[in-house]
Design a protein around this motif. Structure first.
Motif, PDB file in Angstrom:
ATOM      1  N   SER A  14      75.144  -8.691  73.978  1.00 55.31           N
ATOM      2  CA  SER A  14      74.876  -7.740  75.062  1.00 55.31           C
ATOM      3  C   SER A  14      73.519  -8.013  75.701  1.00 55.31           C
ATOM      4  O   SER A  14      73.374  -7.986  76.926  1.00 55.31           O
ATOM      5  N   ILE A  16      77.373  -5.347  81.882  1.00 59.75           N
ATOM      6  CA  ILE A  16      77.802  -5.225  80.492  1.00 59.75           C
ATOM      7  C   ILE A  16      78.883  -4.161  80.390  1.00 59.75           C
ATOM      8  O   ILE A  16      78.686  -3.017  80.813  1.00 59.75           O
ATOM      9  N   LEU A  21      80.753  -2.165  77.645  1.00 60.30           N
ATOM     10  CA  LEU A  21      80.832  -1.828  76.215  1.00 60.30           C
ATOM     11  C   LEU A  21      81.934  -0.779  76.023  1.00 60.30           C
ATOM     12  O   LEU A  21      81.686   0.402  75.842  1.00 60.30           O
ATOM     13  N   ASP A  78      73.592  -0.452  77.384  1.00 54.77           N
ATOM     14  CA  ASP A  78      74.438  -0.220  78.546  1.00 54.77           C
ATOM     15  C   ASP A  78      73.681   0.538  79.638  1.00 54.77           C
ATOM     16  O   ASP A  78      73.804   0.228  80.826  1.00 54.77           O
TER      17      ASP A  78
END
Length: 350
Positions: A81, A91, A93, A110
């Motif tokens: 990440s 990103i 997630l 995030d």
């Protein structure tokens, strides 16, 4: 020491401590009259005193491997990440972490990624608005550029042409007074080089008078037009590969002006025989690369004292990108700009 090795050591130590505590408690509750019984009593044909620590070590190794693999995967997920964040990629997630603390870290990554993406979008939007606002000022900017060009032509090209004229006069004088052909050939060569340099200087300066905006052209069309025109006027070998893809007007304008500045520097200073330009898009990142085989320069010194280099760095930063310059003396220079392209939920460029 790797995560798995560290977990194995910790679990072995923890298992041995638990075994000692349990054995100590058992001996206190059920005292042993003869300590030799610990050796004489067997479990699975193994003396009891050996079986307990061996079993504890085996359990520790097994738990260490399991927990080590688990934590290594958790750390690799965080590392992946962070790597995506470093590359300027968005990103996603979607997978929930099994450990609340790791989920908290994932949520923070995030959040940071979203903030960086929003900042890049804002920078690109501001760059686009800035370009649109500049349309009304084009005439004023062109007039200022013409005045600046006139001064630079007077200070550089005019002096070189004057020196070339003086050399031609010297050649005429030499031809009248001596028949040394080698001396005349050297002087002619010097004149040729000075005139050639003057032409390159003139063309490099004229690049600054090109329109600030692309004027209804795409970046790809502007690059091809610029390089085709340049290849018709200079002896330098010019190659380019330009892929077609849509971009915001602000990004196009900044990349085009970085290209102009870089080509101008190549013409004026590099003494290169070959110039290569590449414009591609890979993994939502636009890459502009300019490579020449010239004399090169000291990058650190150039960054500190070059207005043009500083200007290119600022333009790259304004659209959320990065600029990297690698130069080796006598081997050439490579300039590369990377700009992340932000995508909306409908799949289009923001």
């Amino acid at each position: 020491m790797s995560t798995i090795q560290r977990q194995i050591i910790w679990n072995i130590g923890f298992s041995i401590i638990i075994a000692l505590v349990v054995a100590g408690a058992f001996i206190i509750v059920f005292p042993i009259s003869d300590w030799s019984e610990l050796w004489n009593r067997h479990f699975m044909d193994i003396p009891f005193v050996i079986f307990i620590p061996s079993f504890s070590i085996a359990i520790g190794i097994l738990l260490g491997i399991v927990t080590g693999i688990f934590w290594r995967r958790q750390f690799q997920s965080v590392e992946h990440s962070l790597h995506q964040l470093e590359q300027g990629k968005q990103i996603g997630l979607n997978e929930k972490q099994s450990i609340p603390e790791m989920q908290g870290i994932a949520d923070q990554i995030d959040k940071i990624g979203r903030q960086i993406s929003e900042q890049a979008k804002l920078s690109q939007r501001l760059a686009t608005e800035k370009v649109e606002d500049q349309e009304a000022r084009i005439q004023e900017i062109i007039e200022q550029e013409r005045n600046r060009l006139a001064r630079e032509l007077h200070d550089s090209v005019s002096q070189q042409l004057f020196a070339a004229s003086m050399m031609m006069s010297a050649i005429n004088t030499t031809k009248q007074s001596t028949n040394e052909e080698d001396r005349e050939a050297k002087q002619l060569k010097m004149v040729e080089e000075m005139i050639h340099q003057s032409q390159l200087e003139m063309r490099a300066l004229l690049l600054h008078l090109r329109p600030v905006a692309l004027k209804n052209k795409t970046l790809q069309e502007g690059i091809e037009e610029l390089l085709i025109e340049l290849s018709q006027k200079v002896t330098m070998e010019i190659k380019w590969k330009v892929e077609a893809f849509p971009l915001d007007k602000g990004i196009e304008d900044h990349l085009f002006r970085i290209l102009q500045e870089s080509v101008s520097n190549t013409l004026r200073h590099s003494k290169a025989n070959k110039l290569e330009v590449l414009l591609i898009k890979r993994d939502e990142i636009v890459i502009l690369r300019i490579v020449d085989d010239g004399v090169g320069f000291e990058v650190d010194n150039m960054k500190a004292g070059s207005y043009g280099m500083q200007n290119m760095h600022e333009r790259a930063l304004e659209v959320g990108g990065t600029l990297k310059v690698i130069s080796v003396q006598s081997k050439g220079t490579r300039l590369e700009v990377k700009v992340p392209v932000m995508i909306n939920g409908d799949g289009e460029n923001d």
